[in-house]
Scaffold this motif. Structure first.
Motif, PDB file in Angstrom:
ATOM      1  N   LEU A 122     -16.830  44.405  32.169  1.00 21.90           N
ATOM      2  CA  LEU A 122     -16.008  43.422  32.862  1.00 21.90           C
ATOM      3  C   LEU A 122     -15.916  42.135  32.052  1.00 21.90           C
ATOM      4  O   LEU A 122     -14.833  41.560  31.875  1.00 21.90           O
ATOM      5  N   TYR A 123     -17.052  41.687  31.546  1.00 23.15           N
ATOM      6  CA  TYR A 123     -17.080  40.473  30.727  1.00 23.15           C
ATOM      7  C   TYR A 123     -16.294  40.681  29.427  1.00 23.15           C
ATOM      8  O   TYR A 123     -15.541  39.802  29.003  1.00 23.15           O
ATOM      9  N   ALA A 124     -16.432  41.849  28.818  1.00 20.14           N
ATOM     10  CA  ALA A 124     -15.679  42.145  27.591  1.00 20.14           C
ATOM     11  C   ALA A 124     -14.182  42.079  27.849  1.00 20.14           C
ATOM     12  O   ALA A 124     -13.424  41.525  27.032  1.00 20.14           O
ATOM     13  N   ALA A 125     -13.738  42.620  28.962  1.00 19.67           N
ATOM     14  CA  ALA A 125     -12.310  42.573  29.299  1.00 19.67           C
ATOM     15  C   ALA A 125     -11.858  41.133  29.510  1.00 19.67           C
ATOM     16  O   ALA A 125     -10.771  40.742  29.058  1.00 19.67           O
ATOM     17  N   ARG A 128     -11.493  39.506  26.113  1.00 15.04           N
ATOM     18  CA  ARG A 128     -10.273  39.933  25.405  1.00 15.04           C
ATOM     19  C   ARG A 128      -9.045  39.235  25.972  1.00 15.04           C
ATOM     20  O   ARG A 128      -8.193  38.731  25.222  1.00 15.04           O
ATOM     21  N   THR A 129      -8.936  39.197  27.293  1.00 13.83           N
ATOM     22  CA  THR A 129      -7.790  38.547  27.934  1.00 13.83           C
ATOM     23  C   THR A 129      -7.762  37.063  27.605  1.00 13.83           C
ATOM     24  O   THR A 129      -6.717  36.517  27.242  1.00 13.83           O
ATOM     25  N   GLY A 141     -11.521  26.438  21.840  1.00  7.93           N
ATOM     26  CA  GLY A 141     -12.622  27.167  22.453  1.00  7.93           C
ATOM     27  C   GLY A 141     -12.936  26.754  23.875  1.00  7.93           C
ATOM     28  O   GLY A 141     -13.387  27.574  24.684  1.00  7.93           O
ATOM     29  N   MET A 142     -12.715  25.502  24.206  1.00 10.42           N
ATOM     30  CA  MET A 142     -12.990  25.048  25.568  1.00 10.42           C
ATOM     31  C   MET A 142     -12.049  25.729  26.564  1.00 10.42           C
ATOM     32  O   MET A 142     -12.466  26.132  27.641  1.00 10.42           O
ATOM     33  N   GLN A 143     -10.764  25.839  26.198  1.00 10.30           N
ATOM     34  CA  GLN A 143      -9.820  26.524  27.085  1.00 10.30           C
ATOM     35  C   GLN A 143     -10.116  28.019  27.160  1.00 10.30           C
ATOM     36  O   GLN A 143      -9.976  28.630  28.212  1.00 10.30           O
ATOM     37  N   TYR A 144     -10.537  28.584  26.048  1.00 11.55           N
ATOM     38  CA  TYR A 144     -10.944  29.996  26.040  1.00 11.55           C
ATOM     39  C   TYR A 144     -12.086  30.199  27.037  1.00 11.55           C
ATOM     40  O   TYR A 144     -12.058  31.124  27.849  1.00 11.55           O
ATOM     41  N   ASN A 145     -13.081  29.329  26.983  1.00 10.30           N
ATOM     42  CA  ASN A 145     -14.203  29.434  27.917  1.00 10.30           C
ATOM     43  C   ASN A 145     -13.750  29.265  29.362  1.00 10.30           C
ATOM     44  O   ASN A 145     -14.219  29.980  30.248  1.00 10.30           O
ATOM     45  N   ALA A 146     -12.833  28.347  29.602  1.00  9.32           N
ATOM     46  CA  ALA A 146     -12.331  28.128  30.963  1.00  9.32           C
ATOM     47  C   ALA A 146     -11.613  29.371  31.478  1.00  9.32           C
ATOM     48  O   ALA A 146     -11.705  29.695  32.670  1.00  9.32           O
ATOM     49  N   ARG A 147     -10.923  30.079  30.614  1.00  7.20           N
ATOM     50  CA  ARG A 147     -10.176  31.270  31.032  1.00  7.20           C
ATOM     51  C   ARG A 147     -11.105  32.410  31.479  1.00  7.20           C
ATOM     52  O   ARG A 147     -10.720  33.242  32.277  1.00  7.20           O
ATOM     53  N   LYS A 148     -12.309  32.460  30.964  1.00  5.48           N
ATOM     54  CA  LYS A 148     -13.235  33.528  31.369  1.00  5.48           C
ATOM     55  C   LYS A 148     -14.284  33.028  32.368  1.00  5.48           C
ATOM     56  O   LYS A 148     -15.133  33.795  32.820  1.00  5.48           O
ATOM     57  N   GLU A 149     -14.198  31.774  32.755  1.00  2.00           N
ATOM     58  CA  GLU A 149     -15.221  31.149  33.594  1.00  2.00           C
ATOM     59  C   GLU A 149     -15.432  31.852  34.933  1.00  2.00           C
ATOM     60  O   GLU A 149     -16.571  32.033  35.364  1.00  2.00           O
ATOM     61  N   GLN A 150     -14.364  32.278  35.590  1.00  3.51           N
ATOM     62  CA  GLN A 150     -14.537  32.885  36.909  1.00  3.51           C
ATOM     63  C   GLN A 150     -15.320  34.191  36.827  1.00  3.51           C
ATOM     64  O   GLN A 150     -16.170  34.468  37.671  1.00  3.51           O
ATOM     65  N   VAL A 151     -15.063  34.984  35.811  1.00  2.00           N
ATOM     66  CA  VAL A 151     -15.811  36.235  35.646  1.00  2.00           C
ATOM     67  C   VAL A 151     -17.286  35.925  35.378  1.00  2.00           C
ATOM     68  O   VAL A 151     -18.175  36.573  35.937  1.00  2.00           O
TER      69      VAL A 151
END
Length: 167
Positions: A122-125, A128-129, A141-151
């Motif tokens: 799930l985290y890998a997906a 990737r997204t 990188g900060m926005q990348y981290n924000a995009r996966k934050e909920q997972v």
């Protein structure tokens, strides 16, 4: 760098840190995606270094810089956090004090993903997204981290519930 080499690369960087700092190293841990077998990761080794007093920079910064690390981040208000980068092998060294919660969270997350392949996948997906969407939007990188934050938050909620730390 192949994923199978990451533990050995961690050991190489860890030896460099220990060689530079000696007994000032209270703990040193391999964390982040490269510490989880089977998890897609950028070839960057993340390490958490625990020192007695990260605010006493004169006691460790010059030695790390002499060993090739570049001091990039100073966040004393956040558990005494400092971050250093090493160009080769590419590594991020996060420095914290002994009372910091974040290094424990990193290890709990790592160990959970190792034992729970469904959450690792799930985290890998999510990674990737987030990577694709951030790249398309020209984000950092900060926005990348924000995009996966909920997972990440959802996984932590499962970890804390399973260990009795939360309901």
């Amino acid at each position: 760098m192949a994923a199978a080499a990451w533990p050995a690369v961690f050991e190489e960087v860890a030896a460099l840190v220990r060689g530079a700092l000696g007994d000032r190293v209270l703990e040193l841990h391999h964390v982040g995606s490269t510490s989880v077998p089977g998890l897609a990761a950028k070839p960057v080794i993340d390490l958490d270094l625990i020192l007695a007093d990260p605010d006493h920079e004169d006691s460790y910064v010059p030695a790390l810089v002499a060993a090739g690390f570049v001091h990039r981040v100073r966040e004393p208000w956040w558990w005494g956090h400092r971050m250093f980068r090493l160009a080769a092998p590419e590594s991020h060294l996060h420095v914290f004090g002994p009372d910091a919660a974040e290094p424990f969270r990193h290890r709990i997350f790592r160990d959970w993903l190792i034992r729970h392949p469904e959450d690792r996948d799930l985290y890998a997906a999510a990674k990737r997204t987030a990577s694709t969407e951030s790249a398309e939007a020209g984000e950092d990188g900060m926005q990348y981290n924000a995009r996966k934050e909920q997972v990440v938050r959802d996984i932590y909620a499962r970890i804390f519930a399973a260990t009795g730390l939360a309901r």
